[in-house]
Each structure stands twice: as structure tokens, then as C-alpha cells.
Enzyme design. Sequence first.
Site, PDB file in Angstrom:
ATOM      1  N   MET A  30       0.839  -1.206   0.000  1.00  0.00           N
ATOM      2  CA  MET A  30       0.000   0.000   0.000  1.00  0.00           C
ATOM      3  C   MET A  30       0.875   1.258   0.000  1.00  0.00           C
ATOM      4  O   MET A  30       0.399   2.349   0.323  1.00  0.00           O
ATOM      5  CB  MET A  30      -0.934  -0.006   1.212  1.00  0.00           C
ATOM      6  N   HIS A  34       8.984   1.046   3.426  1.00  0.00           N
ATOM      7  CA  HIS A  34      10.074   1.075   4.406  1.00  0.00           C
ATOM      8  C   HIS A  34      10.909  -0.191   4.236  1.00  0.00           C
ATOM      9  O   HIS A  34      10.644  -1.004   3.326  1.00  0.00           O
ATOM     10  CB  HIS A  34       9.506   1.185   5.827  1.00  0.00           C
ATOM     11  N   HIS A  37       9.183  -3.547   3.499  1.00  0.00           N
ATOM     12  CA  HIS A  37       8.783  -3.756   2.101  1.00  0.00           C
ATOM     13  C   HIS A  37      10.009  -4.048   1.216  1.00  0.00           C
ATOM     14  O   HIS A  37       9.978  -4.934   0.369  1.00  0.00           O
ATOM     15  CB  HIS A  37       8.099  -2.504   1.554  1.00  0.00           C
ATOM     16  N   GLN A  61     -10.398  -2.560   1.994  1.00  0.00           N
ATOM     17  CA  GLN A  61      -9.945  -3.217   3.227  1.00  0.00           C
ATOM     18  C   GLN A  61      -9.956  -2.288   4.436  1.00  0.00           C
ATOM     19  O   GLN A  61      -9.507  -2.676   5.515  1.00  0.00           O
ATOM     20  CB  GLN A  61      -8.566  -3.849   3.023  1.00  0.00           C
ATOM     21  N   GLY A 150       4.761 -10.317   4.234  1.00  0.00           N
ATOM     22  CA  GLY A 150       5.536 -10.229   5.465  1.00  0.00           C
ATOM     23  C   GLY A 150       4.881 -10.979   6.613  1.00  0.00           C
ATOM     24  O   GLY A 150       3.650 -10.958   6.752  1.00  0.00           O
ATOM     25  N   ASP A 153       2.277  -9.285   9.092  1.00  0.00           N
ATOM     26  CA  ASP A 153       0.822  -9.430   8.949  1.00  0.00           C
ATOM     27  C   ASP A 153       0.523 -10.924   8.794  1.00  0.00           C
ATOM     28  O   ASP A 153       0.136 -11.385   7.720  1.00  0.00           O
ATOM     29  CB  ASP A 153       0.338  -8.615   7.748  1.00  0.00           C
ATOM     30  N   MET A 187       8.621  -2.649  11.739  1.00  0.00           N
ATOM     31  CA  MET A 187       8.437  -1.529  10.808  1.00  0.00           C
ATOM     32  C   MET A 187       7.021  -1.570  10.255  1.00  0.00           C
ATOM     33  O   MET A 187       6.483  -2.642   9.964  1.00  0.00           O
ATOM     34  CB  MET A 187       9.451  -1.617   9.685  1.00  0.00           C
ATOM     35  N   SER A 189       4.105   1.198   8.011  1.00  0.00           N
ATOM     36  CA  SER A 189       3.781   2.533   7.481  1.00  0.00           C
ATOM     37  C   SER A 189       3.071   3.345   8.545  1.00  0.00           C
ATOM     38  O   SER A 189       3.174   4.569   8.582  1.00  0.00           O
ATOM     39  CB  SER A 189       2.896   2.399   6.247  1.00  0.00           C
TER      40      SER A 189
HETATM   41  P1  AMP Z   1       1.384  -2.977   3.453  1.00  0.00           P
HETATM   42  O1  AMP Z   1       1.975  -1.923   2.566  1.00  0.00           O
HETATM   43  O2  AMP Z   1       1.311  -2.583   4.886  1.00  0.00           O
HETATM   44  O3  AMP Z   1       0.088  -3.531   2.899  1.00  0.00           O
HETATM   45  O4  AMP Z   1       2.402  -4.190   3.414  1.00  0.00           O
HETATM   46  C1  AMP Z   1       2.797  -4.789   2.202  1.00  0.00           C
HETATM   47  C2  AMP Z   1       3.553  -6.049   2.510  1.00  0.00           C
HETATM   48  O5  AMP Z   1       4.715  -5.737   3.255  1.00  0.00           O
HETATM   49  C3  AMP Z   1       2.743  -7.034   3.341  1.00  0.00           C
HETATM   50  O6  AMP Z   1       2.988  -8.354   2.876  1.00  0.00           O
HETATM   51  C4  AMP Z   1       3.295  -6.825   4.722  1.00  0.00           C
HETATM   52  O7  AMP Z   1       3.175  -7.951   5.552  1.00  0.00           O
HETATM   53  C5  AMP Z   1       4.760  -6.541   4.413  1.00  0.00           C
HETATM   54  N1  AMP Z   1       5.382  -5.843   5.527  1.00  0.00           N
HETATM   55  C6  AMP Z   1       4.910  -4.750   6.175  1.00  0.00           C
HETATM   56  N2  AMP Z   1       5.729  -4.437   7.208  1.00  0.00           N
HETATM   57  C7  AMP Z   1       6.715  -5.368   7.216  1.00  0.00           C
HETATM   58  C8  AMP Z   1       7.858  -5.597   8.033  1.00  0.00           C
HETATM   59  N3  AMP Z   1       8.147  -4.814   9.076  1.00  0.00           N
HETATM   60  N4  AMP Z   1       8.649  -6.652   7.754  1.00  0.00           N
HETATM   61  C9  AMP Z   1       8.374  -7.459   6.700  1.00  0.00           C
HETATM   62  N5  AMP Z   1       7.313  -7.299   5.889  1.00  0.00           N
HETATM   63  C10 AMP Z   1       6.497  -6.266   6.132  1.00  0.00           C
END
Ligand code: AMP
Length: 300
Positions: A30, A34, A37, A61, A150, A153, A187, A189
Site C-alpha cells: 500500500m 520502508h 517492504h 480493506q 511479510g 501481517d 516496521m 507505514s
Molecule cells: P502494506 O503496505 O502494509 O500492505 O504491506 C505490504 C507487505 O509488506 C505485506 O505483505 C506486509 O506484511 C509486508 N510488511 C509490512 N511491514 C513489514 C515488516 N516490518 N517486515 C516485513 N514485511 C512487512
Amino acid sequence: MLVTDDLRHAEAWADRARRAGLSLGFVPTMGALHAGHFSLIERARRECDRVAVSIFVNPLQFGPGEDLDRYPRTLEADLAGSRAAGADLVFTPRDRGEGGIYSPGFGTTVEVADLSAPLCGERRPGHFRGVATVVAVLLGIFRPHRAYFGQKDFQQARVIERMAADLRLGARIVIAPTVREPDGLAMSSRNRYLSGEERVQAAAIPAALREVEAAFRAGETRASRLKEMAAARLRSASGLRLDYAEVLDARTLKPVPDDRVDRAPEGAVLAVAAFIGKTRLIDNSWLRAAAPAGRRPPIL
Ligand code: AMP
């Protein structure tokens, strides 16, 4: 690195790669990227010939009153970071309208029973339906050989894994370890929302996880005790409001057999959620026996 908001362009790019016999890795995000990602993009880079990243803040979502409108958007930095991490294509689709993710007449939702029910599913009704639906669309666009998620989640990763298997989407779902700040905070967002003081208070979350991990390693295998330990630690932390702390079977996300973590074939997940001010953070720890020497744990 290509950047496109055009769904057909993204599809054609992926088709060409596949037809050329190249392996395709996909990392859905999304944005507000960081190091967590970037670790997924870098892993995809190591394991696949072509790497696509999507950046899409998926309205489906988010529940009413959640942070859809203020979710951080940092596209320029996201593109620079994706390029540095080795992405070949970044897809930044529109929401609605012709060529958008939810094209006119879009009428499908994907519901993954059971795994979507506990934890965040209970607190955020419809959240996993939104996640599963958008990931199904994105996997349909790219049809990657591998898609990267990741462990941060954990429930989301399990939901997607189930969906990909049930619908025979053909992507291998890779779950990669959580990347943490030096003080242990996962980490996210959403960490950007925290004030200086809240950021300090947030360190209580990984501290609680570490404490429970230590108890588990020292031989405590009763799920109820481990859960209570985490809950007590988080309830007493200043500035935090506990949303949930649960210890569940890491495969089924149901209670572990006989309350015993060591009776769950893949161990248990200690999953926690807490509010710090208005910001809701989640984290988890996978409690399982150490893998025998020379063997990797099941899905890391
Ligand atoms: P998001 O942008 O929050 O939807 O996350 C995108 C992907 O990055 C998802 O698969 C998350 O689980 C993964 N992700 C977010 N934070 C972390 C983290 N600290 N370590 C590893 N993967 C992460």
C-alpha cells in the site's frame, strides 16, 4: 524500472515475461514503503527473473472510521526505493473507472472462511474480504510464480496462502520475516503516525513478545499462560491500550490442542494488537520448536 498505472500495460508486461520463460515475483503493497517492504522486493529480486511491485491503498480493506483518508502517501520516495531494491515494474493502479482495479461492474468479493474470523478479522469486519479480493485481482493481473508477504501481517499471509491454494491461482506464497527497528518495533507505514513519546511507548509491544518468547524457550508451553503473560505486560505498559493478545495454532489460527503449543504441528503464533493514541499497531511472534540443524523452519 517501468512505472505504470495502466492495468492492461501491467498485464501485457507480465505476459511477455512469462512467455519468454522468465520467473515472475510479485510484491503487493500500500506504499509508504520502508525497509520491511524493501526486504520483500530484495528477496523477490534474488529468487525471480522479473519483479513487479504494486502500490495501491485499497479502499475495500478499510472500515468506516479507519485511516483510509490519512494513510501516508509517499510515491516519489517509494519509486526510488523500489528501484534501489531491484523492482523491474511498479504498478500504481487507479481505484475505480475504466482500467481501474474495481472496473465498472466489478461484482466479486473473495471471502476466506475460518482464517479470516479471529484476531483482526473480529476487530475489523470486512478487512480480510477486502484484502483477499484485491490480492486475487492483482494475482490475476500478474499471475506471478511467487508472491511475497511479510510475517508482520501473519493472519493476512495465512488468508492469502489459503485463497491462492483454494482458487488454484498458481502463485507460491512466500512469507518473509518481520523487519524491525533497532528497539524491536516492527516496521510499519503506520509508525509514521506516532508522536515522539508514542514512538517510545510503542517499544513495549516487541518487549512483550520477547518476554513471552523467552518463557516459551524456557519450557512454558501452555498457550493460556503465554497469552496472559503478553496481555499483562501490554496492559501495564504506559500509553498503550490492548486490543487483543492471543496464542493460536500457527496453521489454523484456532486454539492449540489441549492448550499446548508443542502439540501444534507448526507451533503457535502469539498475535497482539494495541492502540497507542489513535494508532493501532499489530505484531506477532511465531512460537515453535527450533528447526533441526540444517533444516529451515517450514515457511521462512
Ligand atoms: P502494506 O503496505 O502494509 O500492505 O504491506 C505490504 C507487505 O509488506 C505485506 O505483505 C506486509 O506484511 C509486508 N510488511 C509490512 N511491514 C513489514 C515488516 N516490518 N517486515 C516485513 N514485511 C512487512
